[in-house]
Design a protein around this motif. Structure first.
Motif, PDB file in Angstrom:
ATOM      1  N   GLU A  38       0.703   5.217  -0.258  1.00 51.22           N
ATOM      2  CA  GLU A  38       1.394   5.245  -1.545  1.00 51.22           C
ATOM      3  C   GLU A  38       1.839   3.850  -1.979  1.00 51.22           C
ATOM      4  N   LEU A  39       2.209   3.022  -1.022  1.00 52.33           N
ATOM      5  CA  LEU A  39       2.710   1.690  -1.344  1.00 52.33           C
ATOM      6  C   LEU A  39       1.605   0.704  -1.689  1.00 52.33           C
ATOM      7  N   LEU A  40       0.411   0.928  -1.176  1.00 53.91           N
ATOM      8  CA  LEU A  40      -0.690  -0.012  -1.418  1.00 53.91           C
ATOM      9  C   LEU A  40      -1.032  -0.144  -2.897  1.00 53.91           C
ATOM     10  N   ASP A  41      -0.801   0.897  -3.668  1.00 52.14           N
ATOM     11  CA  ASP A  41      -1.148   0.876  -5.092  1.00 52.14           C
ATOM     12  C   ASP A  41      -0.006   0.415  -5.992  1.00 52.14           C
ATOM     13  N   LYS A  42       1.148   0.114  -5.431  1.00 53.60           N
ATOM     14  CA  LYS A  42       2.313  -0.282  -6.228  1.00 53.60           C
ATOM     15  C   LYS A  42       2.289  -1.781  -6.511  1.00 53.60           C
ATOM     16  N   ASP A  43       2.769  -2.148  -7.679  1.00 48.79           N
ATOM     17  CA  ASP A  43       2.936  -3.551  -8.039  1.00 48.79           C
ATOM     18  C   ASP A  43       4.421  -3.869  -7.935  1.00 48.79           C
TER      19      ASP A  43
END
Length: 82
Positions: A38-43
């Motif tokens: 989930e965190l990999l796609d966050k900016d």
């Protein structure tokens, strides 16, 4: 997670919760909790980042992450059952 795969110490896995704080102390800090996927796609922006990998959490801590860091209720329920 790549290092975990190499070392196989079972410290964390794909279901582990990570907490990220970006821009702490700024007018618009960003706080998010979720799995690594989930965190990999966050900016998180250009601010410095802090990553916390919590251990076993008390149910009140889980509720706080749900409210303050947008932790999915699915994760809260899953972790409350352990």
């Amino acid at each position: 997670l790549e290092m975990e795969e190499k070392k196989a110490e079972k410290v964390f896995n794909n279901e582990s919760i990570f907490c990220v704080v970006s821009g702490a102390g700024s007018e618009k800090p960003y706080v998010y909790a979720g799995t690594s996927d989930e965190l990999l796609d966050k900016d998180f922006g250009s601010y410095l980042h802090t990553i916390v990998i919590p251990g076993k959490l008390h149910f009140i801590e889980l509720e706080a992450l749900e409210v303050l860091a947008n932790l999915s209720s699915i994760h809260v329920e899953r972790l409350n059952c352990k």
